[in-house]
Every structure is written in C-alpha cells, then in structure tokens.
Design an enzyme around this catalytic site. Structure first.
Site, PDB file in Angstrom:
ATOM      1  N   GLY A   1       0.822  -1.205   0.000  1.00  0.00           N
ATOM      2  CA  GLY A   1       0.000   0.000   0.000  1.00  0.00           C
ATOM      3  C   GLY A   1       0.856   1.254   0.000  1.00  0.00           C
ATOM      4  N   TYR A   2       1.321   1.667  -1.158  1.00  0.00           N
ATOM      5  CA  TYR A   2       2.162   2.853  -1.281  1.00  0.00           C
ATOM      6  C   TYR A   2       1.450   3.965  -2.060  1.00  0.00           C
ATOM      7  CZ  TYR A   2       6.688   1.262   0.625  1.00  0.00           C
ATOM      8  OH  TYR A   2       7.714   0.877   1.448  1.00  0.00           O
TER       9      TYR A   2
ATOM     10  N   GLU B   1      12.460  -3.634  -3.966  1.00  0.00           N
ATOM     11  CA  GLU B   1      11.467  -3.802  -5.021  1.00  0.00           C
ATOM     12  C   GLU B   1      12.095  -3.605  -6.397  1.00  0.00           C
ATOM     13  OE1 GLU B   1       7.096  -2.102  -6.422  1.00  0.00           O
ATOM     14  OE2 GLU B   1       8.294  -0.941  -4.996  1.00  0.00           O
TER      15      GLU B   1
END
Length: 407
Positions: free
Chosen positions: A138-139, A254
């Site tokens: 959730g960014y 990431e």
C-alpha cells in the site's frame, strides 16, 4: 529438516541436487502440468490445499529454502551467501518451478529483518517463509504516485489502536492478498517526516478492494479503500513518523527484484522465448541462414546483448548486497535500464510477428501470438511501476553521481 549447513561446497551442492530430485513432486515434472496459477503466491486461500505447487512450496519451506539466507531462528535456511547461490543455481539447472513468489520474500521480509521488533519478526517472518500469508503493498495514492511523500492516507493514534482512513491505488493483487504493508500519514504538519509504516490484515472491517482493468485485458492492480480501519498498536513497524526511511529501503529491494524479472517474456511483455529464433520463423532466412531483415537482426542482437549485460550486472550487485548491507541506490540504475530494454524487446516482438501480433482473440492466432500484443501493452507500465524512470534518474543523479539539485 535436513542439515546441510556444515557441508563442504562440492558436498553441499551434491546434497542439494539429491534433495531437490527426491522432493520435487512428480506431477510438476511435466512442464504443462495443470496447477492453480495463483498457488505459487501461497496465502490463506491455500490452507490445506494439496495442489502440487503448494506441496512443493511446503517441502522447500520446511528446509527454509524459500528464504535460504534468512536466519534459522525465523524459519529461514541460514545458508552462507555461497551456499544460497548454489541452491539458486541447482534450482535453475534442474528447471524446477519456483516454490514461492512473494512480495513478503522480495520486499517486506528484508525490511522486517532490519527494522522490526523481535516479536514482529517471530510473528511475520515464519509465515512469509512458509507461504502462509500473501502480502500486498500500500504505497501509491491517486494524488501521490511519483511524489510518494505527498500521501494523505491518515493514521490516527486512538490510544489502544490506530485508526486508518484513506485510499491507495495500483495495489498489486490487493483483492487476493491476506495482509498489506502500508505507508500512512501520522503527522500532517510534516511531509517526509510525518509518514509511518504499518501492517494491515485485509480482513479488517473497513478494508475494500476494487480491481482495475488494464488495456492488456488483465486486472492485477486494485484500488484499496480504508474506512475507519482499526489496527493494533503493535502493527507499527519502526518509529512513529519514521516510515520514510523504511519506505526508501523497501523500494530498493522492489526495484532490484522487478529488474530481475524483466526479459523472460513476463516482465518484458510479449511472447516468451528466444527472439532471434522467433524472428527466423516469422521473418525468414537469408542465404547465410540469418534473419532476412538485416536491420531487425541488428536490433534484436543489440537487445539481447543489453539484456545479457544487465543480467550480469544484476548478479554482481545482488552478490554485493548479500555481502554488504543490502541493495544500494544502484538498483535505480538497473531498474531504469531493465524497463527500457524490456519495452524495446516487446516492441521488437510485435514487429517480428507482423500481422500475427495484431490478434486479440479468435481463430487464426496461436497463444503466443495472442500474448504478444497484450504483452506489448502491458510493457508500457515497466517504466512506471516500482518508481518511474524519471524518479530513478533523479535518484541516480543525486545518490550515485552526487549531482546538486537544479537551481
């Protein structure tokens, strides 16, 4: 759990090879074996499942080899870097399916090892390693994409719990996830220094997800809404208002893993397989047995060389990160290059297939041809996901090259 930790290199490799051969499910030895495509991600949806992919994941997880270099105290393999590389090599050499694909493994777990409390590590790391929990990230928000620090999802201290209200977007597989690692605003008077990092159970009342259909026809991304969502105080990782440091660290992991996924037909888009061989089939050969179109042949060769150099660079930086303190800002260089090469490859694929790359469905096209145009459309996101190419260039200019901010 077999203990290979004290073996000499040659003996360790032989033991690993024998273990993999003995424990790989017979059903998976057929490359076309039918399994649930979601099974490789694990999660609560597969509790008690006997899908061959899940059986394989459990066997590898019992060895700690889904996270081979993580400490044994949390269920990891506890392997030295050299041993972990040998395991990766043997998995690749034997063409074994990946036992587990997980945002928990690639992104969350490494930052929990750095920033979480001992209680948080013991609660979450074993479940990541065992594939019990599927995580989402959730960014990004509708008004906070490239400028992530402008996020507005509010997290208020209510004494015995946190109260969360807000919206996230482009949350990959949020509709299938069990938990979410999330950036929230705990101080509205500051920007970067007002952000915290929390963990949210997706079954919590007030959490809602809505899949977004992409131009490729797929819906891997979601809108995620938080309406008066209550989470325990223990679900804060690190310090209050200290989430930006964790966020930056996680983005390095990431970008490192996104870069490693490009080039095989999935991250790169288009049909999988050797582009040169595909060009020979669709474009034809000249008198010397080469791809008949010399210009196309040159561009395919250059793209393949670029990818080979990229993979060697990824391997070198991965080894350096394991030997040091994790990934560096150099991951932004790799992410930028990987996105560019992947988009170029998908465009070359469509050009190579010609009219056969124009199909969407129906007769007259094989599955690989139908995948080509969808993969090309999907590749447009390569330069956006995991940090836009423009943001990655800024990171490189500031943190790698040390250039000053423009005046």
């Amino acid at each position: 759990m077999a203990d290979f930790g004290g073996a000499e290199p040659d003996a360790f490799r032989a033991d690993v090879r024998a273990w993999l051969e003995a424990n790989y499910p017979a059903e998976l030895r057929d490359p076309k074996a039918a399994t649930d495509p979601e099974a490789v991600w694990g999660g609560r949806a597969f509790e008690g499942s006997q899908d061959p992919q899940i059986v394989w994941m459990r066997r590898v997880a019992e060895q700690g080899w889904t996270a081979p270099a993580w400490p044994k105290d949390y269920g990891g393999g506890g392997l030295a870097p050299q041993q972990a590389r040998m395991l990766e090599q043997e998995l690749a050499a034997g063409r074994y399916r990946a036992p587990l694909a997980s945002f928990g493994l690639w992104m969350l777990g490494p930052v929990l090892l750095e920033y979480a409390t001992e209680a948080q590590k013991r609660e979450h790391l074993p479940k990541i390693i065992n594939g019990q929990i599927r995580w989402c990230q959730g960014y990004s928000e509708p008004g906070a994409g490239s400028d992530l620090a402008s996020l507005a999802t509010r997290c208020e201290d209510k004494g015995d719990h946190w109260l969360i209200n807000g919206q996230k977007i482009w949350t990959s597989y949020a509709d299938k996830a069990d938990w979410c690692f999330c950036l929230v605003r705990t101080d509205t008077t500051k920007k970067h220094e007002g952000i915290s990092f929390v963990l949210i159970d997706m079954r919590t009342p007030g959490v809602e997800t809505r899949p977004i259909q992409l131009i490729s026809g797929e819906s891997p991304f979601c809108e995620t809404f938080f309406t008066d969502v209550k989470i325990p105080k223990d679900n804060l990782v690190g310090k209050v208002n200290g989430g930006w440091e964790i966020a930056k660290r996680l983005l390095q992991y990431e970008r490192q893993n996104i870069s490693g996924g490009f080039g095989g037909g999935g991250g790169a888009g288009g049909s999988a397989g050797d582009l040169g061989q595909i060009a020979k089939q669709y474009v034809g050969l000249d008198a010397e047995g080469r791809v008949a179109d010399g210009g196309l042949r040159d561009r395919i060769t250059k793209n393949k060389m670029d990818f080979q150099a990229l993979f060697q660079t990824i391997g070198r930086t991965a080894a350096e990160s394991k030997a040091g303190n994790g990934p560096s800002a150099a991951t932004s260089i790799i992410k930028y290059a990987a996105a560019a090469f992947a988009q170029e490859r998908s465009e070359l694929m469509v050009e190579t297939l010609g009219a056969q790359a124009l199909g969407w469905d129906g007769e007259g096209y094989n599955p690989s041809e139908l995948l080509a145009v969808r993969g090309w459309l999907r590749s447009k996101g390569n330069s956006i996901e995991g940090g836009t190419s423009e943001i990655n260039i800024n990171v490189v200019s500031k943190r790698v090259l040390g250039l000053p901010d423009p005046k």
